[in-house]
Design a protein around this motif. Structure first.
Motif, short mmCIF file in Angstrom:
data_model
loop_
_atom_site.label_atom_id
_atom_site.label_comp_id
_atom_site.label_asym_id
_atom_site.label_seq_id
_atom_site.Cartn_x
_atom_site.Cartn_y
_atom_site.Cartn_z
N LEU A 110 -7.53 76.67 3.26
CA LEU A 110 -7.89 76.53 1.85
C LEU A 110 -6.72 75.94 1.05
CD1 LEU A 110 -9.92 77.22 -0.46
CD2 LEU A 110 -8.75 79.39 -0.64
N LEU A 111 -5.53 76.44 1.31
CA LEU A 111 -4.34 75.91 0.62
C LEU A 111 -4.08 74.46 1.00
CD1 LEU A 111 -1.98 79.00 0.90
CD2 LEU A 111 -2.92 78.06 -1.20
N ARG A 112 -4.18 74.15 2.29
CA ARG A 112 -3.95 72.76 2.74
C ARG A 112 -4.97 71.81 2.13
NH1 ARG A 112 -2.36 75.24 7.79
NH2 ARG A 112 -4.53 75.16 8.45
N ASP A 113 -6.22 72.25 2.02
CA ASP A 113 -7.25 71.41 1.41
C ASP A 113 -6.93 71.11 -0.05
OD1 ASP A 113 -8.61 71.38 3.78
OD2 ASP A 113 -10.14 72.85 3.16
N ALA A 114 -6.22 72.02 -0.70
CA ALA A 114 -5.83 71.83 -2.10
C ALA A 114 -4.53 71.03 -2.21
CB ALA A 114 -5.67 73.19 -2.79
N GLY A 115 -3.98 70.58 -1.06
CA GLY A 115 -2.79 69.74 -1.09
C GLY A 115 -1.49 70.47 -0.86
N TRP A 116 -1.54 71.75 -0.58
CA TRP A 116 -0.32 72.54 -0.35
C TRP A 116 0.21 72.27 1.05
CZ3 TRP A 116 1.37 76.98 -3.50
CH2 TRP A 116 0.75 77.00 -4.74
N LEU A 117 1.51 72.40 1.23
CA LEU A 117 2.17 72.22 2.51
C LEU A 117 2.52 73.58 3.09
CD1 LEU A 117 3.71 70.39 4.58
CD2 LEU A 117 5.69 70.68 3.10
N ALA A 118 2.16 73.82 4.34
CA ALA A 118 2.49 75.08 5.02
C ALA A 118 3.62 74.82 6.00
CB ALA A 118 1.27 75.63 5.74
N LYS A 119 4.66 75.63 5.92
CA LYS A 119 5.82 75.50 6.79
C LYS A 119 5.90 76.74 7.69
CE LYS A 119 10.33 73.64 5.97
NZ LYS A 119 11.47 73.60 5.11
N TYR A 120 5.91 76.52 9.01
CA TYR A 120 5.98 77.61 9.99
C TYR A 120 7.33 77.57 10.67
CZ TYR A 120 0.89 77.24 9.67
OH TYR A 120 -0.39 77.18 9.23
N PRO A 121 7.94 78.60 11.14
CA PRO A 121 7.79 79.94 10.60
C PRO A 121 8.60 80.07 9.33
CG PRO A 121 9.43 79.99 12.32
CD PRO A 121 8.93 78.56 12.22
N GLY A 122 8.25 80.99 8.56
CA GLY A 122 8.97 81.25 7.32
C GLY A 122 8.38 82.45 6.63
N GLY A 123 9.20 83.20 5.96
CA GLY A 123 8.69 84.38 5.26
C GLY A 123 8.07 85.34 6.25
N HIS A 124 6.91 85.85 5.92
CA HIS A 124 6.23 86.78 6.81
C HIS A 124 5.60 86.05 7.99
CE1 HIS A 124 6.73 90.06 4.03
NE2 HIS A 124 6.34 89.25 3.05
N TRP A 125 5.12 84.84 7.75
CA TRP A 125 4.53 84.05 8.82
C TRP A 125 4.64 82.57 8.50
CZ3 TRP A 125 -0.91 82.17 9.49
CH2 TRP A 125 -1.11 81.69 10.77
N ALA A 126 4.30 82.22 7.27
CA ALA A 126 4.40 80.84 6.83
C ALA A 126 4.76 80.84 5.35
CB ALA A 126 3.08 80.11 7.03
N VAL A 127 5.38 79.77 4.91
CA VAL A 127 5.65 79.59 3.49
C VAL A 127 4.85 78.38 3.05
CG1 VAL A 127 7.40 79.11 1.74
CG2 VAL A 127 7.98 80.53 3.69
N VAL A 128 4.12 78.51 1.95
CA VAL A 128 3.32 77.41 1.43
C VAL A 128 3.96 76.89 0.15
CG1 VAL A 128 1.15 78.10 2.50
CG2 VAL A 128 1.74 79.03 0.29
N TYR A 129 3.94 75.56 0.01
CA TYR A 129 4.53 74.89 -1.15
C TYR A 129 3.46 74.05 -1.82
CZ TYR A 129 8.92 76.00 1.19
OH TYR A 129 9.96 76.64 1.79
N CYS A 130 3.41 74.10 -3.16
CA CYS A 130 2.43 73.29 -3.87
C CYS A 130 2.86 71.82 -3.83
CB CYS A 130 2.23 73.78 -5.30
SG CYS A 130 3.44 73.20 -6.49
N PRO A 131 1.92 70.90 -4.02
CA PRO A 131 2.25 69.48 -3.94
C PRO A 131 3.17 69.00 -5.07
CG PRO A 131 -0.06 69.78 -4.52
CD PRO A 131 0.50 71.13 -4.21
N HIS A 132 3.30 69.79 -6.13
CA HIS A 132 4.14 69.40 -7.26
C HIS A 132 5.55 69.97 -7.17
CE1 HIS A 132 0.47 67.90 -9.02
NE2 HIS A 132 -0.08 69.07 -8.76
N GLY A 133 5.76 70.86 -6.20
CA GLY A 133 7.08 71.44 -6.00
C GLY A 133 7.43 72.57 -6.95
N CYS A 134 6.47 73.06 -7.70
CA CYS A 134 6.79 74.11 -8.68
C CYS A 134 6.50 75.51 -8.16
CB CYS A 134 6.03 73.86 -9.98
SG CYS A 134 4.25 73.76 -9.79
#
Length: 71
Positions: free
Chosen positions: A17-41
């Motif tokens: 759902l997040l990737r479809d909205a343009g977010w980037l998922a980075k593995y591994p990070g945090g609890h399992w993955a860290v997601v970043y919005c496309p605007h960097g905010c």
């Protein structure tokens, strides 16, 4: 402790759902993955084995809704 298949599938749906909205998922990070919005905010950790899947879904929906980048 390994996550049960139902929880793992649920978390994968959230990340899709997040990737479809343009977010980037980075593995591994945090609890399992860290997601970043496309605007960097915005960025957040996504739990690989959330204690309550329903609350995790609400948190992801809230994250998408509140992003000041306008996603």
């Amino acid at each position: 402790m390994a996550a049960d298949p139902e929880t793992k599938r649920y978390v994968e749906q959230q990340l899709a759902l997040l990737r479809d909205a343009g977010w980037l998922a980075k593995y591994p990070g945090g609890h399992w993955a860290v997601v970043y919005c496309p605007h960097g905010c915005c960025h957040k950790s996504v739990a690989g084995t959330p204690p309550n899947c329903g609350n995790e879904a609400k948190r992801v929906a809230r994250l998408l809704r509140r992003c000041p980048g306008g996603v």
